[in-house]
Design an enzyme around this catalytic site. Structure first.
Site, PDB file in Angstrom:
ATOM      1  N   MET A 168      12.624  24.103   0.513  1.00  0.00           N
ATOM      2  CA  MET A 168      11.854  23.289  -0.419  1.00  0.00           C
ATOM      3  C   MET A 168      12.764  22.453  -1.319  1.00  0.00           C
ATOM      4  O   MET A 168      12.471  21.285  -1.605  1.00  0.00           O
ATOM      5  CB  MET A 168      10.947  24.152  -1.294  1.00  0.00           C
ATOM      6  CG  MET A 168      10.060  23.361  -2.241  1.00  0.00           C
ATOM      7  SD  MET A 168       9.035  24.415  -3.279  1.00  0.00           S
ATOM      8  CE  MET A 168       7.914  25.110  -2.051  1.00  0.00           C
ATOM      9  N   TYR A 209      16.805  30.118   6.126  1.00  0.00           N
ATOM     10  CA  TYR A 209      15.631  30.887   6.543  1.00  0.00           C
ATOM     11  C   TYR A 209      15.581  31.028   8.058  1.00  0.00           C
ATOM     12  O   TYR A 209      15.821  30.081   8.804  1.00  0.00           O
ATOM     13  CB  TYR A 209      14.345  30.199   6.081  1.00  0.00           C
ATOM     14  CG  TYR A 209      14.069  30.307   4.601  1.00  0.00           C
ATOM     15  CD1 TYR A 209      13.874  31.544   3.995  1.00  0.00           C
ATOM     16  CD2 TYR A 209      13.992  29.170   3.812  1.00  0.00           C
ATOM     17  CE1 TYR A 209      13.608  31.637   2.640  1.00  0.00           C
ATOM     18  CE2 TYR A 209      13.718  29.246   2.455  1.00  0.00           C
ATOM     19  CZ  TYR A 209      13.537  30.487   1.878  1.00  0.00           C
ATOM     20  OH  TYR A 209      13.281  30.578   0.535  1.00  0.00           O
ATOM     21  N   ARG A 239      -9.771   0.930  16.182  1.00  0.00           N
ATOM     22  CA  ARG A 239      -9.706   1.704  14.953  1.00  0.00           C
ATOM     23  C   ARG A 239     -10.785   1.165  14.019  1.00  0.00           C
ATOM     24  O   ARG A 239     -11.871   1.700  13.949  1.00  0.00           O
ATOM     25  CB  ARG A 239      -8.287   1.619  14.363  1.00  0.00           C
ATOM     26  CG  ARG A 239      -8.040   2.605  13.239  1.00  0.00           C
ATOM     27  CD  ARG A 239      -6.586   2.631  12.823  1.00  0.00           C
ATOM     28  NE  ARG A 239      -6.130   1.328  12.332  1.00  0.00           N
ATOM     29  CZ  ARG A 239      -4.908   1.112  11.846  1.00  0.00           C
ATOM     30  NH1 ARG A 239      -4.023   2.103  11.819  1.00  0.00           N
ATOM     31  NH2 ARG A 239      -4.561  -0.087  11.411  1.00  0.00           N
ATOM     32  N   LYS A 298       0.846  -1.197   0.000  1.00  0.00           N
ATOM     33  CA  LYS A 298       0.000   0.000   0.000  1.00  0.00           C
ATOM     34  C   LYS A 298       0.880   1.246   0.000  1.00  0.00           C
ATOM     35  O   LYS A 298       2.092   1.177   0.193  1.00  0.00           O
ATOM     36  CB  LYS A 298      -0.914  -0.014   1.226  1.00  0.00           C
ATOM     37  CG  LYS A 298      -0.177  -0.090   2.549  1.00  0.00           C
ATOM     38  CD  LYS A 298      -1.126  -0.208   3.724  1.00  0.00           C
ATOM     39  CE  LYS A 298      -0.340  -0.313   5.025  1.00  0.00           C
ATOM     40  NZ  LYS A 298      -1.223  -0.319   6.206  1.00  0.00           N
TER      41      LYS A 298
END
Length: 358
Positions: free
Chosen positions: A302, A254, A129, A34
């Site tokens: 990024m 940054y 769940r 998956k």
């Protein structure tokens, strides 16, 4: 120069499956592919895994793509179906489905299917769940047994909430409840995910369901794959695209979150959160350049990260960088990012080129 490449080692993948075989020699293997095979490429992985018995996926579209690509092995839809149209597709594509609530059971027995299908019946033994409540088990099982829509006897499964914590009391509670509920019924049984395969042999039963361990990462808390004789399948690589001098007191990146304590050199590496490298990887996260570890410094951007090389270095533009994989366990990177190996692998984005090798 390699820019953002995920090298997928098929030999390591097959090796890890054999580790599963050694741990659970009498169990069949439902291999979890998956989430695009945990970021490794679902079709390439499925075509390579000739040494497993069936594939597990979460969503119907994943199963359809596998069937349409020519995959012949059994494919189990772990979340089941969500409407009657999906159930018809499951029958037409000869898929197998998990039933985990009463409505799914009702819809299944009321459907006019073109052919019977194999069913897995999921129990909630304590994770809370998905899964049938213990008091619903007997009636649902009895409704399904011998029904015209069902192929063979249902396989009964449950999922452990804390298998990665060996001493957690919920493990025994769930195992004991599952065994009690299955005491007087027929059908194959399945409990073990990767963590249980590695640590709880009493859960191996008829089917085991390896996921993360198959891709060469540890399912156990506070341990690395090598401790369990697993080999990393994905090695995430990129290259140095700049080497810069930074003076003492100079900041990098940054927010100026890292300031040089002495004159140093910084390598800029072409990878960032746009590729799936974790943005919250902190200062000191290990990065491997030319087989030597260096610390990540400054915020992850990024498209780029910055690495402190120290005052003297031979690192140059074009040198290969390993972000995790061979030589650098992904678990270490995940811990620095307050994450887990699952998230890092599944988070690798589409702009990262996958290269497959045996």
């Amino acid at each position: 120069m390699k820019i953002a490449v995920a090298e997928i080692n098929i030999g390591a993948l097959l090796y890890n499956v054999e580790v599963v075989r050694k741990l659970a020699p009498t169990s069949k293997i439902l291999a979890m592919i998956k989430a695009n095979a945990y970021g490794h490429g679902y079709l390439e992985v499925a075509e390579s895994l000739t040494n497993v018995d069936a594939f597990g996926v979460a969503r119907l579209d994943e199963a359809i793509k596998l069937r349409d690509a020519g995959v012949k092995k059994s494919i189990v839809l772990l979340e089941g179906f969500f409407d009657k149209d999906e159930l018809m597709i499951i029958a037409e594509k000869q898929l197998e489905t998990v039933l985990h609530n009463k409505q799914q059971v009702i819809d299944f027995i009321n459907a006019d299917l073109p052919q019977p299908i194999k069913v897995w019946l999921k129990l909630d033994t304590g994770m809370h769940r998905i899964g049938l409540a213990p008091e619903e088990m007997a009636s649902c099982y009895n409704q399904l047994t011998q029904h015209k829509n069902i192929l063979a006897t249902p396989t009964i499964l449950t999922h452990l909430a804390c298998a990665d914590e060996l001493e957690h009391p919920l493990n025994n509670q769930q195992i004991n409840l599952f065994n009690q509920l299955c005491l007087d019924i027929e059908g194959e049984r399945s409990i073990a995910n990767s963590a249980a395969i590695m640590s709880l042999p009493e859960t191996h039963l008829d089917w085991v369901r390896p996921g993360i361990m198959m891709y060469g990462a540890s399912a156990m808390a506070d341990s690395d794959a090598a401790e369990h004789d697993l080999k990393p399948v994905m090695t995430l690589k990129s290259s140095v695209i700049a080497v810069r001098d930074v003076p003492k007191g100079g900041s990098v990146g940054y927010g100026a979150t890292w300031v040089a304590k002495q004159n140093t050199k910084i390598a800029v590496v072409a990878i960032g959160y746009g590729d799936g490298y974790p943005r919250n990887a902190g200062n000191g996260t290990p990065v491997l350049i030319n087989s030597i570890e260096y610390p990540l410094v400054g915020r992850v951007s990024m498209d780029m990260i910055t690495v402190d090389l120290g005052q003297s270095t031979e690192i140059k533009v074009g040198d290969e960088v390993i972000l995790w994989g061979e030589g650098l366990p992904i678990e270490r990177v995940a811990r620095h990012a307050n994450s887990i190996a699952y998230e890092l692998l599944c988070g690798v984005t589409g702009r990262v080129t996958k290269q497959y090798k045996n």
